[in-house]
Design a protein around this motif. Structure first.
Motif, mmCIF file in Angstrom:
data_model
loop_
_atom_site.group_PDB
_atom_site.id
_atom_site.type_symbol
_atom_site.label_atom_id
_atom_site.label_comp_id
_atom_site.label_asym_id
_atom_site.label_seq_id
_atom_site.Cartn_x
_atom_site.Cartn_y
_atom_site.Cartn_z
ATOM 1 N N PRO A 1 -30.753 101.035 -17.776
ATOM 2 C CA PRO A 1 -29.850 101.343 -16.651
ATOM 3 C C PRO A 1 -29.097 102.657 -16.792
ATOM 4 O O PRO A 1 -28.632 103.201 -15.783
ATOM 5 N N ASN A 2 -28.979 103.195 -18.018
ATOM 6 C CA ASN A 2 -28.239 104.445 -18.211
ATOM 7 C C ASN A 2 -29.123 105.682 -18.210
ATOM 8 O O ASN A 2 -28.620 106.799 -18.388
ATOM 9 N N THR A 3 -30.411 105.508 -18.052
ATOM 10 C CA THR A 3 -31.315 106.662 -18.027
ATOM 11 C C THR A 3 -31.065 107.489 -16.767
ATOM 12 O O THR A 3 -31.027 106.932 -15.661
ATOM 13 N N PRO A 4 -30.889 108.810 -16.895
ATOM 14 C CA PRO A 4 -30.669 109.648 -15.710
ATOM 15 C C PRO A 4 -31.834 109.521 -14.726
ATOM 16 O O PRO A 4 -32.998 109.423 -15.144
ATOM 17 N N PRO A 5 -31.568 109.512 -13.433
ATOM 18 C CA PRO A 5 -32.631 109.341 -12.428
ATOM 19 C C PRO A 5 -33.771 110.339 -12.575
ATOM 20 O O PRO A 5 -34.941 109.972 -12.415
ATOM 21 N N GLN A 6 -33.452 111.589 -12.873
ATOM 22 C CA GLN A 6 -34.518 112.584 -12.999
ATOM 23 C C GLN A 6 -35.446 112.259 -14.159
ATOM 24 O O GLN A 6 -36.672 112.341 -14.036
ATOM 25 N N ALA B 1 -27.602 110.563 -23.070
ATOM 26 C CA ALA B 1 -28.060 111.634 -23.962
ATOM 27 C C ALA B 1 -28.909 111.074 -25.102
ATOM 28 O O ALA B 1 -29.917 111.677 -25.491
ATOM 29 N N ALA B 2 -28.520 109.912 -25.642
ATOM 30 C CA ALA B 2 -29.287 109.299 -26.726
ATOM 31 C C ALA B 2 -30.646 108.818 -26.233
ATOM 32 O O ALA B 2 -31.653 108.915 -26.945
ATOM 33 N N LEU B 3 -30.695 108.307 -25.002
ATOM 34 C CA LEU B 3 -31.965 107.869 -24.426
ATOM 35 C C LEU B 3 -32.892 109.052 -24.183
ATOM 36 O O LEU B 3 -34.092 108.980 -24.465
ATOM 37 N N ALA B 4 -32.342 110.127 -23.676
ATOM 38 C CA ALA B 4 -33.144 111.327 -23.420
ATOM 39 C C ALA B 4 -33.684 111.906 -24.720
ATOM 40 O O ALA B 4 -34.837 112.351 -24.791
ATOM 41 N N ARG C 1 -25.903 95.178 -31.836
ATOM 42 C CA ARG C 1 -25.982 94.095 -30.855
ATOM 43 C C ARG C 1 -24.624 93.735 -30.260
ATOM 44 O O ARG C 1 -24.566 93.050 -29.238
ATOM 45 N N ASN C 2 -23.550 94.161 -30.894
ATOM 46 C CA ASN C 2 -22.220 93.765 -30.434
ATOM 47 C C ASN C 2 -21.928 94.384 -29.069
ATOM 48 O O ASN C 2 -22.047 95.598 -28.895
ATOM 49 N N PRO C 3 -21.556 93.600 -28.058
ATOM 50 C CA PRO C 3 -21.333 94.163 -26.725
ATOM 51 C C PRO C 3 -20.183 95.146 -26.640
ATOM 52 O O PRO C 3 -20.082 95.898 -25.673
ATOM 53 N N ARG C 4 -19.313 95.188 -27.678
ATOM 54 C CA ARG C 4 -18.175 96.102 -27.649
ATOM 55 C C ARG C 4 -18.449 97.424 -28.363
ATOM 56 O O ARG C 4 -17.596 98.314 -28.364
ATOM 57 N N THR C 5 -19.598 97.562 -28.977
ATOM 58 C CA THR C 5 -19.890 98.793 -29.710
ATOM 59 C C THR C 5 -19.855 99.985 -28.756
ATOM 60 O O THR C 5 -20.527 99.977 -27.720
ATOM 61 N N PRO C 6 -19.096 101.036 -29.094
ATOM 62 C CA PRO C 6 -18.941 102.171 -28.173
ATOM 63 C C PRO C 6 -20.191 103.038 -28.107
ATOM 64 O O PRO C 6 -21.022 103.037 -29.035
ATOM 65 N N PRO C 7 -20.353 103.806 -27.029
ATOM 66 C CA PRO C 7 -21.554 104.625 -26.835
ATOM 67 C C PRO C 7 -21.833 105.613 -27.965
ATOM 68 O O PRO C 7 -22.998 105.802 -28.345
ATOM 69 N N ASP C 8 -20.808 106.248 -28.524
ATOM 70 C CA ASP C 8 -21.063 107.227 -29.578
ATOM 71 C C ASP C 8 -21.629 106.561 -30.834
ATOM 72 O O ASP C 8 -22.489 107.135 -31.520
ATOM 73 N N ALA C 9 -21.179 105.333 -31.135
ATOM 74 C CA ALA C 9 -21.740 104.612 -32.277
ATOM 75 C C ALA C 9 -23.183 104.197 -32.005
ATOM 76 O O ALA C 9 -24.038 104.236 -32.897
#
Length: 337
Positions: A114-119, A82-85, A49-57
């Motif tokens: 919002p980070n999901t690729p358009p395709q 990539a994690a969403l896909a 939940r932390n807003p600063r947590t990086p994408p890889d974590a």
């Protein structure tokens, strides 16, 4: 006191410190990466939940064994594409293997991230994982800051009723569901003409299970629908796991999550305090509690109706059932008729 008691007390102290680290917006990204692999569930939940947590974590937390951790990571605005896909592909494969074509809750959320690729988004929307105009996922679900240290029972996160945006959408939805009833019949008043009890019971059971996971405690379910009511069932969440408070006493309040017989509608409200005439305005639901209920509802493709909509005066075709000047949209779809 034995050495085991001392060790346990020390471990609890260290665990609390790590939870506070995970909640703090001052914690570095590198430290948050370490906390993402912590053996304690609350540490991982707050890291997600932390807003600063990086994408890889966050990608690591998306594969966590705990539902609450995965859910928090899924709604984080920094979760990588990539994690969403990967999550969307995993759910599709699991649904196909189990022959459950309607198991789309995770892909439903991914389709709106919002980070999901358009395709990928186009593919998901084309596969009907989202109910379209009746979708319950709002864009702000992915942008609310949830980090920062809070003491138990404080009121810093309590927010007023949401602004009156999108009201026309809700009026269209509610009026479309508002079937005129007739004297002597429950059809139209208590449940719609196409009401499916078995399907609604399954939906209610799923809601109980998901909310139990989200709030971290087993919640009682039950059989519905309720007699002489427009709701199917009420899920009671005890005060010791909520953050909603009574502003006068500072005491935490239990919550009621209600499933309507109509249109897969849900809502959440605190229990009233004392007699209704003396209770005053019902306190607002804390943003963390509301977030849990909104996310679970969206994942199950239920429609969470905002408080300010349900508190509006009801002016539909079934006013003849209510006492004069007492009918609200909450009464119509969640109350006793």
């Amino acid at each position: 006191m034995g050495s085991q008691d001392l060790r346990s007390a020390a471990e609890r102290t260290l665990g609390l410190r790590r939870v506070n680290e995970a909640r703090s917006t001052d914690t570095t990204e590198q430290r948050l990466r370490e906390l993402a692999a912590d053996p304690l569930r609350p540490v991982r939940v707050w890291t997600a939940r932390n807003p600063r947590t990086p994408p890889d974590a966050l990608a690591e937390l998306m594969q966590d064994a705990d539902y609450g951790v995965r859910s928090a990571a899924l709604y984080h605005p920094r979760t990588p594409a990539a994690a969403l896909a990967l999550l969307a592909r995993q759910e599709a494969e699991e649904a196909e293997a189990a022959r459950l074509p309607n198991a789309t809750a995770k892909r439903h959320v991914v389709a709106h991230h919002p980070n999901t690729p358009p395709q990928l988004r186009d593919e998901l929307m084309a596969s009907d994982v989202c109910p379209g105009p009746l979708c319950g996922i709002a864009a702000e679900s992915f942008s609310r800051p949830t980090g920062g240290p809070h003491s138990m029972g404080d009121v810093t996160g309590v927010v007023p009723d949401p602004p009156v945006t999108g009201e026309e959408h809700w009026w269209r939805v509610l009026r479309a569901l508002d079937e005129p009833g007739v004297m002597g019949s429950a059809v139209g008043l208590e449940f719609p003409s196409d009401f499916d009890r078995a399907t609604t019971q399954t939906r209610f059971n799923q809601l109980v299970g998901r909310l139990s996971e989200a709030f971290g405690c087993p919640l009682p379910g039950g059989q519905g629908p309720q007699q002489d009511a427009a709701h199917f069932g009420v899920i009671r969440i005890p005060a010791d796991v909520t953050r909603t408070v009574d502003h006068r006493s500072g005491a935490r309040l239990p919550l009621a999550v209600i499933l309507s017989n109509f249109g897969a509608l849900t809502t959440c409200l605190p229990y009233r305090i004392g007699p209704a005439r003396d209770a005053g305005r019902t306190p607002p639901v804390h943003q963390e509690d509301r977030r849990h209920v909104e996310q679970v509802s969206a994942e199950l493709q239920l429609r969470f109706v905002p408080e300010h909509i349900l508190g509006s005066p009801y002016e539909g075709p079934n006013q003849w059932v209510a006492a004069p000047n007492e009918a609200t949209w909450f009464w119509r779809f969640f109350g006793y008729l």
